[in-house]
Write an enzyme that holds these catalytic residues in place. Structure first.
Site, mmCIF file in Angstrom:
data_model
loop_
_atom_site.group_PDB
_atom_site.id
_atom_site.type_symbol
_atom_site.label_atom_id
_atom_site.label_comp_id
_atom_site.label_asym_id
_atom_site.label_seq_id
_atom_site.Cartn_x
_atom_site.Cartn_y
_atom_site.Cartn_z
ATOM 1 N N GLU A 38 6.007 -1.947 -11.870
ATOM 2 C CA GLU A 38 4.947 -2.926 -11.613
ATOM 3 C C GLU A 38 3.868 -2.883 -12.699
ATOM 4 O O GLU A 38 2.669 -2.878 -12.409
ATOM 5 C CB GLU A 38 4.329 -2.696 -10.228
ATOM 6 C CG GLU A 38 5.339 -2.871 -9.112
ATOM 7 C CD GLU A 38 4.748 -2.758 -7.703
ATOM 8 O OE1 GLU A 38 3.684 -2.146 -7.554
ATOM 9 O OE2 GLU A 38 5.368 -3.300 -6.774
ATOM 10 N N ASP A 74 10.074 -2.036 0.191
ATOM 11 C CA ASP A 74 8.644 -1.779 0.119
ATOM 12 C C ASP A 74 7.968 -1.853 1.486
ATOM 13 O O ASP A 74 7.240 -2.804 1.756
ATOM 14 C CB ASP A 74 8.008 -2.814 -0.834
ATOM 15 C CG ASP A 74 6.649 -2.374 -1.327
ATOM 16 O OD1 ASP A 74 6.231 -1.273 -0.976
ATOM 17 O OD2 ASP A 74 6.019 -3.146 -2.077
ATOM 18 N N GLU A 78 0.085 -2.345 5.186
ATOM 19 C CA GLU A 78 0.161 -3.435 4.205
ATOM 20 C C GLU A 78 1.036 -4.595 4.675
ATOM 21 O O GLU A 78 0.626 -5.742 4.642
ATOM 22 C CB GLU A 78 0.690 -2.873 2.882
ATOM 23 C CG GLU A 78 0.904 -3.944 1.839
ATOM 24 C CD GLU A 78 1.438 -3.387 0.521
ATOM 25 O OE1 GLU A 78 1.586 -2.156 0.402
ATOM 26 O OE2 GLU A 78 1.704 -4.199 -0.385
HETATM 27 O O1 GCW Z 1 3.708 -2.021 -1.875
HETATM 28 C C1 GCW Z 1 3.396 -2.197 -3.203
HETATM 29 C C2 GCW Z 1 1.967 -2.566 -3.143
HETATM 30 C C3 GCW Z 1 1.182 -2.181 -4.353
HETATM 31 C C4 GCW Z 1 1.425 -0.714 -4.614
HETATM 32 C C5 GCW Z 1 2.911 -0.502 -4.858
HETATM 33 C C6 GCW Z 1 3.251 0.959 -5.030
HETATM 34 C C7 GCW Z 1 -0.049 0.941 -5.493
HETATM 35 O O2 GCW Z 1 1.885 -3.945 -2.904
HETATM 36 O O3 GCW Z 1 -0.167 -2.435 -4.073
HETATM 37 O O4 GCW Z 1 0.667 -0.241 -5.683
HETATM 38 O O5 GCW Z 1 3.647 -0.962 -3.775
HETATM 39 O O6 GCW Z 1 3.663 1.561 -4.048
HETATM 40 O O7 GCW Z 1 3.120 1.475 -6.108
#
Ligand code: GCW
Length: 843
Positions: free
Chosen positions: A300, A379, A407
Site C-alpha cells: 500500500e 483485510d 474498520e
Molecule cells: O485495512 C487496511 C487499512 C489501512 C491499513 C492497512 C494495513 C495501516 O484500510 O488503513 O493501514 O490495512 O493493515 O496496513
C-alpha cells in the site's frame, strides 16, 4: 514470619491513587475495571502484604487494595487478621517463606490458600513480578463476577508469548482507522505531555494479560526514529512499564535514507545495517525493555526491500540482528500485496499474495522474527477464510493479527462482538501433513502469538461502551484461546455492566448475535463486507470494490456472483491450503456455504445446502439474510430496553441511541444490498419484499418546496437511487430561515403509526429537521438536528440515517411534511418517509 515481608500495605494506597487522578481524566474504570461494590462480604482477606518492592509488584499491590476496597464497599473497614500475600517464586525461595514453592514460568501465577499459624493466607505467587500482577487481576476478576474464592486454587499461564495491541497512531494525533477520537500518545508531532491516559490504558491491558503495545502507525513511521521522538517514546514506555506492558514501535524500512541521510536503504548494504544497529542501541539506551519493531513494507505504498530486489526475510533479518542482543523482536507483516491488480485478469487474486510471497521464505527468517499475518487473506472483512499462510510457515514464528477497531465491521457505531470470529479462526484445523493442526497452536509455537489492532483514542477508549468487549476479549483469547466467546462475554458483562442474571444473559445474547447479524445485513456467503473499499469502509457500496486494483472483488454480474478461486478453473488460491482443506474449498459442493462466494462464482439460482441455509438459492438467501439481519438489529434495541432500571442509567442512556442508530443503518444496508442484487439478477424475492416498501413515500415524489431532486452515488445507497437536497443559492433575507420542505398526502388506513424519516446527516453542518402532520408537530421528538459525525461528505449510505417519530395518529388525506433547514455543508437532504405500524420500527 510476617516480619520478613519487606513491604506491607493495608489500604491507604487506593486513596492515594484515586487522589492522583484528576476528575474527568480518562480512566480504566470507564471500561471493565470498575470494581463495583458487591452486595455481599468478600470471600478473601482484606489485608494485603507484598514481599517485593519492584515497580510491577507495587502496581499489583495497589491494584489489589483498590479493587478489594471498592468491591467490599461499605464493609471495607473490617480488615480482619488474615491476609493476601503477594510474592514471586524467587522471593519465596530467597525468604524461605513457604515449605513448598511452586515452579512457575515467568508470566504464570498460582493462587492458593495456606495457613500461617492460626491465620489463613491467600497466596498469589507469580513466576515473575508480571505473573504476580496477572494473578492479582485474575483474583479481582473472579471477585467482581461474584465468585466465592474462599477455597479457590487457580493456576494459569498464557498460551502465547506475544500478546500485543497495535495502535495506528500518527504523530499529529490522528489515529488511522480509529473511531474514538484522537491519540492518547501523540499530539502536534510529539509525544503528549499528559501520559496519564497511557498509564491507565496499560493498566487496562495488563488486566487481560496483554504484554506489549506498539504505539505508532505502520504507515509513515519514519519520523518516529528521530532522536527527539525516541526520547518521547521513552516516557511512554515509562508510563506503561508499571503494568508490565512493553513498548514496541512501527518502523519504516526506508528510514536509513529518509531520516538517516544514507543514499540507500538496501537491507543488505553494510552502511544500512550499521545504521540500524546504532539506532537500536540508541533506543535501548533509553528503553532497556523495548519490545521490538513492527514492519509494513512493500505494501500500500510503503517502501520495502523489493526496491532492491531483496526479500522480506532480508529486510526482517537486518532489523532482527540489530535487536537480538537486546532481546527485541521483529514483527514483519505478511500484509504485502499489489494494489494495482488487473481486474480484467481472471487469474489475478489479492488473496494469494501473502502465501505466494512468504511461504517460499519459510526457514529463512532469523530466530527473533515473527511473521505477523492478518487472520484472513484479504483485510478484516466480516467473514473470510483463515489465511492459508498459517499452515504455510512451519519453520517460522507467527503471530495472528486481528482488528479490535471495527474498520470493516461497523466502526464502533454498530455493535459487533468479534470474539466468535476470532475464535473460529483460532480453532480452525489446517490439517498440515494430514493431522490436527489448530491455528491457535500454530501461532503459539516459537514465541509467536496474537496482535490486536486496537485504535483506542481519547473518547472513552473505543468510543462505544459495548465495543470494549472486543478489547477485553482480545486479551482473554491471547491469554487462553480455549475460552469460549460466550464465557468471555459473561465475564466482561459481569465486571462492566452488572452481575444481575438478566443483565448477563441479555447482554451476552446481544453480543453473541451481533456478528452474525452484521454479516447478515452486510455481506453474507463470503461476499465480504460489500462496503466501498476505496472510501470509508463503512456504509454499503457494493460495486465500489469492483473494477479497481485493490482486489476485494466479488465479481457479481447478471448471471451470478462470487470469485472463482479454485485451482481447476479459478485463481488457484484454494490450492494454498494443505491438501485436505484445499480439497474442501476446491468444489462449491464441499465449500461451507458461509464462504461459498469467496471461493466460487455461482449462478444466483445455485442451491445452498449447509445446515442453516435452508436449501435456498443464493439470491433468495441474499434477500432473506438482509431482512433477518436488519430485524435482528432492531431486536437489539428491544433487548436493551429490558435493562432499564437494572443497570447504570448513564450507561443505559449512552448505549440506547447507538443501538437505535444501528437498527436504522441496518435498514440502509439491507435496502442497498437487496435492491442492488434485485436489479442485477432480475430475480424477484420469493417473499415479495425486495423493491417493495409498503408505507414508504419517496422524497422525489413529494411536493417539494426548495428541495431539488438529485441522484445518489452509488445509486443503491438511496431508496430508488434518488434523494432531495436543499441548496438555496439566493442570499438569505434578514431574519428569514432558509429552509425547504417536502409534503406527502397520506392515503393509508387511519390509525397510530411510527413515522420514520430517512435523511442524510452530513458532516460540516448541523441541519435541522421537523416532521409535522397537518401543520402540527408529529410527536415529542418530531424536531431534531443532524449533527452526527458520519463518514463521506456527500449523500451516501455512510450518512443515511433514520429518525423515528413514534405513535403518530394518521388518517387518509393528512399532510405529512418534513421541513429541512440546511446548515453550512449539510443540505438537510431527505431520502423518504415511511409509515409503519406502531412499535414495529426501532426508535
Ligand atoms: O485495512 C487496511 C487499512 C489501512 C491499513 C492497512 C494495513 C495501516 O484500510 O488503513 O493501514 O490495512 O493493515 O496496513
Amino acid at each position: 514470619m510476617r516480619r520478613k515481608i519487606a513491604f506491607s500495605l493495608v489500604f491507604g494506597i487506593a486513596t492515594v491513587l484515586a487522589g492522583g487522578l484528576c476528575a474527568g481524566a480518562q480512566r480504566a474504570d470507564q471500561a471493565w475495571l470498575k470494581y463495583r461494590p458487591l452486595s455481599k462480604r468478600l470471600s478473601v482477606p482484606m489485608r494485603v502484604e507484598v514481599m517485593g518492592q519492584r515497580r510491577i509488584e507495587r502496581s499489583a499491590a495497589s491494584e489489589l487494595v483498590r479493587g478489594l476496597r471498592s468491591l467490599a464497599g461499605e464493609s471495607s473497614s473490617d480488615a480482619g487478621p488474615d491476609s493476601i500475600v503477594l510474592a514471586t517464586v524467587e522471593e519465596l525461595t530467597r525468604e524461605k517463606r513457604k515449605s513448598i514453592v511452586p515452579t512457575l514460568e515467568p508470566d504464570e501465577f498460582q493462587i492458593s490458600w495456606s495457613r500461617d499459624q492460626s491465620l489463613r493466607e491467600l497466596d498469589i505467587v507469580g513466576g515473575s513480578d508480571r505473573g504476580l500482577l496477572y494473578g492479582v487481576f485474575a483474583l479481582l476478576r473472579h471477585l467482581a463476577e461474584g465468585a466465592d474464592m474462599s477455597r479457590a486454587v487457580l493456576r494459569e499461564r498464557p498460551a502465547m508469548a506475544i500478546r500485543w495491541v497495535d495502535q495506528w497512531d500518527n504523530a499529529d494525533g490522528s489515529v488511522e482507522r480509529g473511531y474514538a477520537g484522537s491519540s492518547i500518545f501523540f499530539e502536534g508531532g510529539k509525544v503528549r505531555d499528559d501520559l496519564r491516559p497511557v498509564a491507565e490504558y496499560a493498566r487496562l491491558l495488563a488486566s487481560v494479560g496483554i504484554n506489549g503495545c506498539n504505539v505508532n502507525n505502520v504507515n509513515n513511521a519514519a519520523p518516529f526514529l528521530n532522536s527527539e521522538m525516541i526520547r518521547g517514546l521513552a516516557l511512554v514506555a515509562d508510563a506503561m512499564r508499571p503494568w508490565g506492558v512493553r513498548l514496541a514501535m512501527s518502523v519504516d524500512v526506508a528510514s536509513p535514507q529518509k531520516i538517516g541521510g544514507l543514499a540507500t536503504y538496501d537491507p543488505l548494504d553494510p552502511a544500512v545495517k550499521a545504521w540500524w544497529n546504532a539506532k537500536v542501541n540508541e533506543i535501548y539506551a533509553l528503553i532497556p525493555d523495548f519490545a521490538g519493531f513492527t514492519v509494513k513494507a512493500d505494501s500500500e505504498g510503503q517502501p520495502g526491500p523489493a526496491s532492491y530486489g531483496r526479500t522480506p526475510a532480508d529486510a526482517a533479518n537486518t532489523l532482527a540482528i540489530a535487536l537480538a542482543p537486546h532481546g527485541g523482536v521483529v514483527l514483519y507483516r505478511a500484509f504485502v500485496y499489489n494494489h494495482h491488480l488487473d481486474w480484467n485478469d481472471p487469474k489475478a487474486d489479492r488473496a494469494r499474495a501473502a502465501y505466494d510471497i512468504f511461504h517460499p521464505l519459510d526457514g529463512k527468517f532469523a530466530q527473533n522474527v515473527i511473521v505477523q499475518t492478518k487472520e484472513g487473506p484479504i483485510d478484516f472483512q466480516v467473514r473470510e477464510p483463515v489465511s492459508p499462510l498459517f499452515g504455510g510457515l512451519t519453520q517460522t514464528s507467527q503471530a495472528m493479527e486481528v482488528q479490535i477497531t471495527q474498520e470493516y465491521t461497523g466502526q464502533q457505531r454498530h455493535v459487533v462482538y468479534l470474539a466468535p470470529l476470532w475464535k473460529q479462526v483460532l480453532d480452525f484445523d489446517m490439517r498440515v501433513e494430514g493431522s490436527t493442526t489448530l491455528v491457535r497452536n500454530l501461532i503459539a509455537r516459537k514465541g509467536g502469538g496474537m496482535v490486536g489492532v486496537s485504535g483506542v483514542g481519547r473518547d472513552a477508549w473505543l468510543g462505544s461502551p459495548l465495543a470494549m468487549a472486543n478489547l477485553y476479549a482480545f486479551g482473554r483469547l491471547a491469554w487462553d484461546p480455549n475460552l469460549a466467546p460466550e464465557e468471555i462475554a459473561r465475564e466482561w458483562t459481569g465486571q462492566t455492566i452488572g452481575n444481575d442474571p438478566d443483565v448477563v444473559r441479555t447482554v451476552g445474547k446481544m453480543l453473541m448475535q451481533s456478528w452474525p447479524a452484521y454479516e447478515d445485513y452486510t455481506g453474507p456467503l463470503g461476499l465480504q463486507t460489500l462496503t466501498d473499499i476505496t472510501g470509508s469502509h463503512y456504509g454499503p457500496g457494493i460495486e465500489g470494490s469492483e473494477n479497481n486494483g485493490w482486489g476485494q472483488w466479488h465479481r457479481a454480474d447478471h448471471e451470478g456472483v462470487g470469485m472463482d478461486r479454485s485451482v481447476a478453473t479459478g485463481t488457484g488460491y484454494a490450492g494454498q491450503y494443505p491438501p485436505e482443506v484445499a480439497k474442501e474449498y476446491e468444489s462449491a459442493a464441499t465449500t461451507p456455504d458461509a464462504l461459498l462466494l469467496f471461493f466460487h462464482h455461482v449462478p444466483y439460482t445455485y442451491k445452498l445446502d449447509s445446515p442453516g441455509f435452508g436449501g435456498k438459492t443464493v439470491i433468495q438467501y441474499l434477500y432473506d439474510s438482509h431482512y433477518r439481519g436488519a430485524a435482528q438489529a432492531a431486536e437489539f434495541v428491544r433487548d436493551w430496553e429490558t435493562l432499564k432500571g437494572k443497570i447504570d442509567p448513564a450507561l443505559y442512556d449512552n448505549v440506547l441511541p447507538r443501538l437505535e442508530y444501528q437498527a436504522g443503518h441496518a435498514i440502509v444496508w439491507r435496502d442497498a444490498v437487496v435492491q442492488y442484487f434485485l436489479k442485477l439478477s432480475g430475480i424477484p424475492d420469493a417473499q415479495g419484499r425486495a423493491g417493495k416498501y409498503p408505507g414508504r413515500m419517496e422524497a422525489e415524489d413529494a411536493r417539494l418546496d426548495g428541495y431539488q431532486v438529485v441522484d445518489v452515488m452509488p445509486w443503491e445507497d438511496a431508496s430508488r437511487g434518488k434523494a432531495v437536497r436543499c441548496d438555496q443559492k439566493e442570499p438569505l433575507q434578514e431574519g428569514k430561515q432558509r429552509s425547504c420542505s417536502a409534503e406527502w398526502m397520506y392515503e393509508g388506513a387511519a390509525g397510530r403509526f411510527d413515522v420514520a424519516v430517512q435523511y442524510f446527516d452530513l458532516q460540516g453542518g448541523a441541519a435541522k429537521f421537523a416532521l409535522t402532520v397537518n401543520g402540527r408537530a408529529a410527536g415529542a421528538n418530531a424536531s431534531w438536528v443532524g449533527d452526527a459525525m458520519l463518514p463521506t461528505r456527500r449523500l451516501h449510505g455512510d450518512n443515511s440515517t433514520r429518525h423515528v417519530v413514534q405513535g403518530v395518529a394518521l388518517k387518509p388525506g393528512d399532510v405529512i411534511r418534513v421541513e429541512g433547514t440546511p446548515d453550512a455543508n449539510d443540505p438537510a437532504a431527505l431520502d423518504y418517509v415511511e409509515v409503519v405500524p406502531a412499535g414495529s420500527d426501532p426508535h
